[in-house]
Design a protein around this motif. Structure first.
Motif, PDB file in Angstrom:
ATOM      1  N   TYR A 174       0.945  -1.242   0.069  1.00 29.02           N
ATOM      2  CA  TYR A 174       0.016   0.063  -0.076  1.00 29.02           C
ATOM      3  C   TYR A 174       0.945   1.162  -0.153  1.00 29.02           C
ATOM      4  CZ  TYR A 174      -3.224   3.704   1.460  1.00 29.02           C
ATOM      5  OH  TYR A 174      -3.966   4.790   1.724  1.00 29.02           O
ATOM      6  N   TYR A 175       0.432   2.272  -0.697  1.00 33.51           N
ATOM      7  CA  TYR A 175       1.415   3.436  -0.881  1.00 33.51           C
ATOM      8  C   TYR A 175       0.415   4.726  -0.794  1.00 33.51           C
ATOM      9  CZ  TYR A 175       4.724   7.105  -1.932  1.00 33.51           C
ATOM     10  OH  TYR A 175       5.557   8.083  -1.865  1.00 33.51           O
ATOM     11  N   GLU A 176       0.593   5.617  -0.215  1.00 31.45           N
ATOM     12  CA  GLU A 176      -0.075   7.112  -0.197  1.00 31.45           C
ATOM     13  C   GLU A 176       0.925   8.177  -0.034  1.00 31.45           C
ATOM     14  OE1 GLU A 176      -3.001   6.846   2.991  1.00 31.45           O
ATOM     15  OE2 GLU A 176      -1.350   7.592   4.364  1.00 31.45           O
ATOM     16  N   ASP A 177       0.312   9.405  -0.900  1.00 32.81           N
ATOM     17  CA  ASP A 177       1.218  10.366  -0.667  1.00 32.81           C
ATOM     18  C   ASP A 177       0.376  11.641  -1.406  1.00 32.81           C
ATOM     19  OD1 ASP A 177       3.357  12.183  -0.174  1.00 32.81           O
ATOM     20  OD2 ASP A 177       4.634  10.727  -1.058  1.00 32.81           O
ATOM     21  N   ARG A 178       0.829  12.785  -0.812  1.00 36.11           N
ATOM     22  CA  ARG A 178      -0.105  13.813  -1.396  1.00 36.11           C
ATOM     23  C   ARG A 178       1.065  14.977  -1.946  1.00 36.11           C
ATOM     24  NH1 ARG A 178      -0.415  17.936   2.799  1.00 36.11           N
ATOM     25  NH2 ARG A 178      -2.461  18.715   1.745  1.00 36.11           N
ATOM     26  N   LEU A 179       0.109  15.668  -2.729  1.00 36.72           N
ATOM     27  CA  LEU A 179       0.856  16.952  -3.346  1.00 36.72           C
ATOM     28  C   LEU A 179       2.083  16.512  -4.387  1.00 36.72           C
ATOM     29  CD1 LEU A 179       1.433  19.373  -0.317  1.00 36.72           C
ATOM     30  CD2 LEU A 179      -0.322  19.440  -2.140  1.00 36.72           C
ATOM     31  N   LYS A 180       1.793  15.341  -5.059  1.00 37.96           N
ATOM     32  CA  LYS A 180       2.635  14.829  -5.935  1.00 37.96           C
ATOM     33  C   LYS A 180       2.129  14.861  -7.463  1.00 37.96           C
ATOM     34  CE  LYS A 180       5.987  13.583  -3.006  1.00 37.96           C
ATOM     35  NZ  LYS A 180       6.485  14.693  -2.436  1.00 37.96           N
ATOM     36  N   LYS A 181       2.737  14.959  -8.412  1.00 40.83           N
ATOM     37  CA  LYS A 181       2.238  14.843  -9.626  1.00 40.83           C
ATOM     38  C   LYS A 181       2.236  13.400 -10.239  1.00 40.83           C
ATOM     39  CE  LYS A 181       1.491  19.219 -10.515  1.00 40.83           C
ATOM     40  NZ  LYS A 181       0.007  19.997 -10.493  1.00 40.83           N
ATOM     41  N   MET A 182       1.431  13.008 -11.171  1.00 37.56           N
ATOM     42  CA  MET A 182       1.624  11.616 -11.677  1.00 37.56           C
ATOM     43  C   MET A 182       2.728  10.998 -12.212  1.00 37.56           C
ATOM     44  SD  MET A 182      -0.831   9.303 -11.990  1.00 37.56           S
ATOM     45  CE  MET A 182      -1.376   7.832 -12.665  1.00 37.56           C
ATOM     46  N   PRO A 183       3.765  11.769 -12.608  1.00 32.99           N
ATOM     47  CA  PRO A 183       5.181  11.394 -12.957  1.00 32.99           C
ATOM     48  C   PRO A 183       6.087  10.664 -11.610  1.00 32.99           C
ATOM     49  CG  PRO A 183       4.925  13.303 -14.090  1.00 32.99           C
ATOM     50  CD  PRO A 183       3.645  13.013 -13.217  1.00 32.99           C
ATOM     51  N   PHE A 184       5.693  11.346 -10.556  1.00 35.21           N
ATOM     52  CA  PHE A 184       6.332  11.154  -9.261  1.00 35.21           C
ATOM     53  C   PHE A 184       5.680   9.371  -8.998  1.00 35.21           C
ATOM     54  CE2 PHE A 184       5.723   9.990  -4.655  1.00 35.21           C
ATOM     55  CZ  PHE A 184       6.738  10.250  -4.196  1.00 35.21           C
ATOM     56  N   TYR A 185       4.355   9.092  -8.964  1.00 31.84           N
ATOM     57  CA  TYR A 185       3.780   7.812  -8.909  1.00 31.84           C
ATOM     58  C   TYR A 185       4.200   6.788  -9.835  1.00 31.84           C
ATOM     59  CZ  TYR A 185       0.998  10.289  -5.493  1.00 31.84           C
ATOM     60  OH  TYR A 185       0.596  11.470  -4.404  1.00 31.84           O
ATOM     61  N   LEU A 186       4.257   7.339 -11.187  1.00 28.33           N
ATOM     62  CA  LEU A 186       4.850   6.528 -12.220  1.00 28.33           C
ATOM     63  C   LEU A 186       6.352   5.869 -11.770  1.00 28.33           C
ATOM     64  CD1 LEU A 186       3.481   8.089 -15.295  1.00 28.33           C
ATOM     65  CD2 LEU A 186       2.553   6.171 -14.021  1.00 28.33           C
ATOM     66  N   LYS A 187       7.199   6.749 -11.485  1.00 25.67           N
ATOM     67  CA  LYS A 187       8.362   6.363 -11.231  1.00 25.67           C
ATOM     68  C   LYS A 187       8.672   5.479  -9.963  1.00 25.67           C
ATOM     69  CE  LYS A 187      13.279   8.194 -10.109  1.00 25.67           C
ATOM     70  NZ  LYS A 187      13.359   6.869  -9.585  1.00 25.67           N
ATOM     71  N   MET A 188       7.655   5.714  -8.922  1.00 20.50           N
ATOM     72  CA  MET A 188       7.642   4.839  -7.640  1.00 20.50           C
ATOM     73  C   MET A 188       6.917   3.667  -8.146  1.00 20.50           C
ATOM     74  SD  MET A 188       5.240   3.471  -5.408  1.00 20.50           S
ATOM     75  CE  MET A 188       3.748   4.331  -5.759  1.00 20.50           C
TER      76      MET A 188
END
Length: 191
Positions: free
Chosen positions: A33-47
């Motif tokens: 499970y992962y959660e975060d805020r104030l990040k754009k989609m490229p951040f999540y794609l890299k993760m």
């Protein structure tokens, strides 16, 4: 060695949450499970790429096809980053209770990695309905935009995707299914 499916709730100023699931027979291993805020989609794609999982599908909520300021939807960005994965938009039901009940019915089939899903468990444990302070009466809708609502909504994306996937496989057209009479001998009748 099993492919991984992801299930999302999207946010920016509020949280984006992602559940990582593997199907094993009729059960599901919830491995991360992962959660975060104030990040754009490229951040999540890299993760996602850095985790090194073999993704078979990414399931986004109803707003996954909504255009952002850059006119690039999360759906389009996932398609580009993971061309060999299926990208699905899971429809939002008319009532939140449908999603909640979908999770409840799926729960007996879920095996959670205790360590990697601890934050997600906190979301599920604290997800609650509003209570009127004056009357003590519960509202008809759960609280939204709390620290835990997005994790719970991400798991609803999962449960609703299972339902919609089953609906897609229902026969259509002229063929008729034989219907068996209902009995209470199902193992689920005791739940």
């Amino acid at each position: 060695n099993k492919p991984v499916l992801t299930f999302w709730d999207l946010g920016h100023s509020d949280k984006t949450s992602i559940w990582f699931v593997q199907r094993v027979g009729v059960e599901y291993n919830v491995i991360n499970y992962y959660e975060d805020r104030l990040k754009k989609m490229p951040f999540y794609l890299k993760m996602l790429q850095d985790l090194g999982y073999q993704y078979s599908a990414h399931n986004l909520p109803h707003d996954g096809s909504a255009e952002t300021l850059s006119n690039i939807t999360p759906e389009k960005q996932l398609r580009k980053a993971f061309p060999n994965s299926t990208i699905r938009i899971v429809k939002r039901p008319a009532k939140k209770a449908i999603g909640i009940n979908a999770v409840r019915s799926l729960f007996p089939l879920l095996n959670f990695d205790e360590e990697n899903t601890a934050n997600g468990w906190q979301c599920l444990a604290r997800y609650a309905y509003k209570v009127d302070e004056d009357t003590g009466v519960f509202s008809k809708e759960p609280e939204h935009d709390t620290p835990w609502s997005h994790g719970a909504d991400g798991l609803q994306t999962f449960a609703l995707s299972i339902k919609s996937e089953a609906d897609e496989k229902k026969p259509t057209g002229k063929t008729k299914e034989r219907v068996r009479p209902q009995t209470n001998t199902s193992w689920m009748s005791n739940l």
